[in-house]
Design a protein around this motif. Sequence first.
Motif, PDB file in Angstrom:
ATOM      1  N   THR A  68      10.616   0.230  -3.478  1.00 11.93           N
ATOM      2  CA  THR A  68       9.223   0.682  -3.573  1.00 11.93           C
ATOM      3  C   THR A  68       8.371  -0.206  -4.462  1.00 11.93           C
ATOM      4  O   THR A  68       7.167  -0.005  -4.557  1.00 11.93           O
ATOM      5  CB  THR A  68       9.145   2.127  -4.114  1.00 11.93           C
ATOM      6  N   ARG A  69       8.956  -1.177  -5.125  1.00 13.40           N
ATOM      7  CA  ARG A  69       8.238  -2.038  -6.065  1.00 13.40           C
ATOM      8  C   ARG A  69       8.290  -3.484  -5.567  1.00 13.40           C
ATOM      9  O   ARG A  69       9.052  -3.810  -4.656  1.00 13.40           O
ATOM     10  CB  ARG A  69       8.847  -1.967  -7.467  1.00 13.40           C
ATOM     11  N   ASP A  70       7.546  -4.375  -6.233  1.00 10.67           N
ATOM     12  CA  ASP A  70       7.629  -5.791  -5.865  1.00 10.67           C
ATOM     13  C   ASP A  70       7.613  -6.734  -7.067  1.00 10.67           C
ATOM     14  O   ASP A  70       7.554  -7.948  -6.905  1.00 10.67           O
ATOM     15  CB  ASP A  70       6.535  -6.171  -4.869  1.00 10.67           C
ATOM     16  N   ASN A  90       8.249 -11.779  -8.959  1.00 11.19           N
ATOM     17  CA  ASN A  90       8.041 -11.012  -7.733  1.00 11.19           C
ATOM     18  C   ASN A  90       9.322 -11.096  -6.930  1.00 11.19           C
ATOM     19  O   ASN A  90      10.024 -12.101  -6.976  1.00 11.19           O
ATOM     20  CB  ASN A  90       6.886 -11.595  -6.928  1.00 11.19           C
ATOM     21  N   TYR A  91       9.614 -10.042  -6.182  1.00 10.17           N
ATOM     22  CA  TYR A  91      10.861 -10.013  -5.430  1.00 10.17           C
ATOM     23  C   TYR A  91      10.697  -9.185  -4.172  1.00 10.17           C
ATOM     24  O   TYR A  91       9.716  -8.450  -4.004  1.00 10.17           O
ATOM     25  CB  TYR A  91      11.995  -9.430  -6.283  1.00 10.17           C
ATOM     26  N   ALA A  92      11.691  -9.303  -3.322  1.00 11.29           N
ATOM     27  CA  ALA A  92      11.818  -8.427  -2.158  1.00 11.29           C
ATOM     28  C   ALA A  92      13.273  -7.979  -2.111  1.00 11.29           C
ATOM     29  O   ALA A  92      14.167  -8.709  -2.530  1.00 11.29           O
ATOM     30  CB  ALA A  92      11.441  -9.154  -0.879  1.00 11.29           C
ATOM     31  N   ARG A 155       8.576 -11.025   5.029  1.00 11.08           N
ATOM     32  CA  ARG A 155       9.284 -10.212   4.037  1.00 11.08           C
ATOM     33  C   ARG A 155       9.505 -10.944   2.716  1.00 11.08           C
ATOM     34  O   ARG A 155       9.939 -10.348   1.742  1.00 11.08           O
ATOM     35  CB  ARG A 155      10.657  -9.785   4.586  1.00 11.08           C
ATOM     36  N   PRO A 157       8.881 -12.445  -0.870  1.00 11.49           N
ATOM     37  CA  PRO A 157       7.959 -12.010  -1.919  1.00 11.49           C
ATOM     38  C   PRO A 157       6.802 -12.992  -2.070  1.00 11.49           C
ATOM     39  O   PRO A 157       6.977 -14.196  -1.893  1.00 11.49           O
ATOM     40  CB  PRO A 157       8.832 -11.998  -3.178  1.00 11.49           C
TER      41      PRO A 157
END
Length: 184
Positions: A68-70, A90-92, A155, A157
């Motif tokens: 739910t976060r990035d 930042n991530y995915a 997808r 980040p």
Amino acid sequence: MVRESDTGTAQGQAAVPPGRAHGDDLLAGTRRLDEDSAIRLGIDLAEGDPEATFTVLERRTCFNLAATRDIGRIAFTIDGDAAPTVLPVNYALMNETIVLRTSLAGTVMRYARGYASFQVDHFDDERREGWSALFTGRCRWVRDAGELSRIPQGRMPVPWASGPRDQVLRIVPGRVTGRRIQRP
């Protein structure tokens, strides 16, 4: 040892400024404790809100919340440093793998490869509740074109920082832990 004088202030401590009551001081009363009492009281004895519940999160819940976060924090050790370095990134999240982008000459690329920890959380300061998830495992540079092509388009980040972030790192967590504090 600090002792209280007859006037209510500790010897060697400044008196309360005119027009300010002891109750206005956020640390009111702490000056009046002798050293032994201060040590016995210790911060570990502070009690929390009896209405709050503390929950240790399951592995799957940690992944669900992280999805739910990035933005999160990556932690790694730089050779010769006594403590870890922690940087926001930042991530995915893809198939229980944390994917992030970096530059070839960046600190994360140079030092995070090997083992790293990644933490993501969300807090509500007004309600004094939130959660935190910690993922620890191998961090490796993704260079294989086939592996890169399996990352779904759109997808990856999107970094907040300017400049090229054309290198991909992935953390495959072995250990996953999490905590949540909630109020009714």
